[in-house]
Design a protein around this motif. Structure first.
Motif, short mmCIF file in Angstrom:
data_model
loop_
_atom_site.label_atom_id
_atom_site.label_comp_id
_atom_site.label_asym_id
_atom_site.label_seq_id
_atom_site.Cartn_x
_atom_site.Cartn_y
_atom_site.Cartn_z
N ASP A 1 -8.27 14.62 -17.51
CA ASP A 1 -8.87 14.68 -18.99
C ASP A 1 -9.54 13.40 -19.92
OD1 ASP A 1 -9.81 17.76 -17.96
OD2 ASP A 1 -8.01 17.54 -19.53
N VAL A 2 -9.16 12.56 -18.65
CA VAL A 2 -9.33 10.85 -19.45
C VAL A 2 -10.42 10.19 -18.75
CG1 VAL A 2 -8.24 8.82 -19.80
CG2 VAL A 2 -7.25 10.48 -20.40
N ARG A 3 -11.52 9.85 -18.36
CA ARG A 3 -12.46 9.29 -17.32
C ARG A 3 -11.99 7.42 -18.11
NH1 ARG A 3 -18.42 9.34 -18.09
NH2 ARG A 3 -17.92 11.99 -17.78
N LEU A 4 -11.93 7.24 -16.53
CA LEU A 4 -11.39 6.50 -16.02
C LEU A 4 -12.46 5.01 -16.09
CD1 LEU A 4 -9.25 6.28 -12.68
CD2 LEU A 4 -8.41 6.29 -15.05
N PRO A 5 -12.55 3.80 -17.04
CA PRO A 5 -12.83 3.29 -16.63
C PRO A 5 -13.84 1.90 -15.46
CG PRO A 5 -10.90 1.37 -17.01
CD PRO A 5 -10.52 3.64 -17.14
N ARG A 6 -15.08 1.90 -15.29
CA ARG A 6 -15.22 1.74 -13.53
C ARG A 6 -15.12 0.23 -13.74
NH1 ARG A 6 -21.32 4.01 -12.60
NH2 ARG A 6 -20.89 6.32 -13.34
N PRO A 7 -14.33 -0.19 -12.31
CA PRO A 7 -13.91 -1.47 -12.25
C PRO A 7 -15.18 -2.14 -11.43
CG PRO A 7 -13.33 0.26 -10.56
CD PRO A 7 -13.97 0.95 -11.23
N HIS A 8 -15.04 -3.50 -11.30
CA HIS A 8 -15.92 -4.50 -10.40
C HIS A 8 -16.14 -4.90 -8.95
CE1 HIS A 8 -17.52 -4.64 -14.58
NE2 HIS A 8 -16.09 -5.44 -15.11
N THR A 9 -15.04 -4.44 -8.46
CA THR A 9 -14.54 -4.64 -7.16
C THR A 9 -14.89 -3.21 -6.31
OG1 THR A 9 -12.44 -6.02 -7.74
CG2 THR A 9 -12.76 -5.36 -5.54
N ILE A 10 -15.64 -4.10 -5.30
CA ILE A 10 -15.86 -2.21 -3.83
C ILE A 10 -15.38 -2.87 -2.85
CG2 ILE A 10 -18.08 -1.84 -3.37
CD1 ILE A 10 -19.41 -1.47 -5.86
N VAL B 1 0.72 -1.36 -0.07
CA VAL B 1 -0.16 0.09 -0.16
C VAL B 1 0.81 1.61 -0.10
CG1 VAL B 1 -2.27 1.32 1.29
CG2 VAL B 1 -1.17 -1.08 1.26
N ASP B 2 0.57 2.06 -1.04
CA ASP B 2 1.49 3.33 -0.91
C ASP B 2 0.25 4.78 -0.98
OD1 ASP B 2 4.06 2.43 -1.80
OD2 ASP B 2 3.67 1.11 -3.19
N THR B 3 1.31 5.81 -0.19
CA THR B 3 0.16 6.85 -1.00
C THR B 3 0.99 8.09 -1.24
OG1 THR B 3 1.16 7.64 1.31
CG2 THR B 3 -1.40 7.03 1.21
N LEU B 4 0.72 8.49 -2.38
CA LEU B 4 1.76 8.84 -3.86
C LEU B 4 1.18 10.30 -3.15
CD1 LEU B 4 3.63 7.25 -5.85
CD2 LEU B 4 4.07 8.42 -3.92
N ARG B 5 1.11 11.43 -3.75
CA ARG B 5 0.96 13.19 -3.55
C ARG B 5 0.81 13.33 -5.40
NH1 ARG B 5 -3.34 16.66 -1.55
NH2 ARG B 5 -1.59 16.24 0.33
N SER B 6 -0.15 13.86 -5.60
CA SER B 6 -0.18 13.74 -7.50
C SER B 6 -0.66 15.37 -7.59
CB SER B 6 -0.48 13.54 -8.13
OG SER B 6 -1.10 13.24 -9.87
N HIS B 7 -0.20 15.79 -8.44
CA HIS B 7 -1.08 17.04 -9.11
C HIS B 7 -1.97 17.14 -10.73
CE1 HIS B 7 2.12 18.91 -6.28
NE2 HIS B 7 1.06 19.71 -6.38
N ARG B 8 -2.00 15.19 -11.35
CA ARG B 8 -2.95 15.31 -11.92
C ARG B 8 -4.12 15.72 -11.71
NH1 ARG B 8 -1.45 8.72 -13.10
NH2 ARG B 8 -2.95 9.46 -14.44
N HIS B 9 -4.56 15.60 -12.82
CA HIS B 9 -5.77 16.95 -12.24
C HIS B 9 -6.98 15.89 -12.25
CE1 HIS B 9 -9.43 19.12 -14.52
NE2 HIS B 9 -9.66 19.02 -13.12
N VAL B 10 -8.04 15.36 -11.05
CA VAL B 10 -8.97 14.11 -10.52
C VAL B 10 -10.42 14.87 -10.67
CG1 VAL B 10 -9.11 12.86 -9.12
CG2 VAL B 10 -6.75 12.79 -9.04
N LYS B 11 -10.83 14.84 -11.45
CA LYS B 11 -12.26 15.14 -11.84
C LYS B 11 -13.52 14.15 -11.20
CE LYS B 11 -13.95 16.76 -14.98
NZ LYS B 11 -14.62 18.10 -16.35
N VAL B 12 -13.77 14.08 -10.35
CA VAL B 12 -15.18 13.64 -9.67
C VAL B 12 -16.54 13.87 -10.07
CG1 VAL B 12 -16.02 11.80 -8.29
CG2 VAL B 12 -14.16 12.38 -7.66
N GLU B 13 -17.32 12.94 -11.38
CA GLU B 13 -18.48 13.67 -11.41
C GLU B 13 -19.87 12.02 -11.23
OE1 GLU B 13 -18.81 15.75 -15.44
OE2 GLU B 13 -17.05 13.63 -15.50
N LEU B 14 -21.37 12.86 -10.98
CA LEU B 14 -22.08 12.06 -11.13
C LEU B 14 -23.19 12.19 -11.53
CD1 LEU B 14 -23.04 9.27 -9.66
CD2 LEU B 14 -23.94 10.04 -7.49
#
Length: 258
Positions: free
Chosen positions: A247-256, A137-150
């Motif tokens: 600006d690239v939408r990720l595919p939705r995985p199946h694992t929750i 398990v790794d945590t990394l600070r990132s300046h990549r643009h993350v957008k969450v939409e519903l």
């Protein structure tokens, strides 16, 4: 093999650990029942009863057998013949809380029901189940643009997320609360436990228009120190909504799993 020949239906590494695998556990392991020491060992074994994570099996020579009573109940299971034992303390008894193997690859090892005991690795408490030694398990600070939409509504938008990479699970994006729009979020009473991250401090459900979406986000306000950077931040289920990275939408995985 060229990269063009590789195909995956996931963007994260799978878990390693086949059912039936047995490995040494190079750490001190202790178990307490109602505050009374049941075992103290440096000879525990990781045993994979299922693929995803191991259980601890304890050498019987390191078990305080005065805490246990043989139920004279013999069973033949995956790893051989075993006998069930009752756990007893000055306060109560707990039936079928342990089993001792008489045959097979874990002969003279005891397996305890996890919820029966308080478990410690060295001097640190462990929760839910032993940590898989093949999980990172790794945590990394990132300046990549993350957008969450519903359903077309933006719930979070940031260029300063903490990305959590955990073997066997989708990548999670933890976002500062100041970059989350809470106008569509409502607190939930849901709680979950993770042996790598700790106990969640809150979940949120969403309402967009007339549609309700239960438990789409969570937070660890007091995570385990190994993932300390995610404290107080919010993560959203990739499986339940749309997350875009640069600006690239990720595919939705199946694992929750949180």
């Amino acid at each position: 093999m060229s990269s063009d020949a590789l195909h995956f239906d996931r963007d994260y590494p799978q878990l390693v650990g086949d059912r039936g695998l047995i490995e040494p556990a190079p750490r001190r392991v202790r178990g307490y029942f109602d505050g009374e020491l049941v075992f103290d060992t440096i000879g525990a074994r990781y045993v994979w009863e299922i693929q995803y994570y191991p259980q601890y099996y304890i050498p019987v020579s390191d078990v305080r057998m005065k805490c246990l009573e043989d139920e004279e109940h013999v069973q033949k299971l995956q790893f051989g013949s075993s006998r069930l034992y009752t756990l007893a303390s000055s306060k109560r008894t707990l039936m079928s809380a342990a089993r001792l193997y008489d045959t097979g690859p874990v002969t003279n090892y005891m397996r305890f029901e996890w919820d029966a005991l308080d478990w410690f690795e060295e001097d640190e408490p462990i929760i839910l189940h032993p940590r898989n030694p093949y999980v990172r398990v790794d945590t990394l600070r990132s300046h990549r643009h993350v957008k969450v939409e519903l359903d077309g509504v933006v719930l979070a938008n940031t260029r300063s997320s903490i990305i959590l990479f955990e073997t066997g699970l989708p990548t999670r994006y933890y976002i500062d609360r100041t970059d989350v729009d809470f106008s569509h979020l409502e607190p939930s009473k849901t709680e979950s436990i993770c042996p790598y991250k700790g106990v969640t401090s809150g979940y949120w459900s969403a309402k967009v228009g007339e549609a309700a979406h239960p438990d789409i986000a969570w937070a660890y306000d007091y995570p385990l120190r190994e993932v300390g950077p995610i404290a107080g931040t919010i993560a959203f289920y990739n499986e339940k909504l749309d997350i875009s990275i640069d600006d690239v939408r990720l595919p939705r995985p199946h694992t929750i799993f949180a």
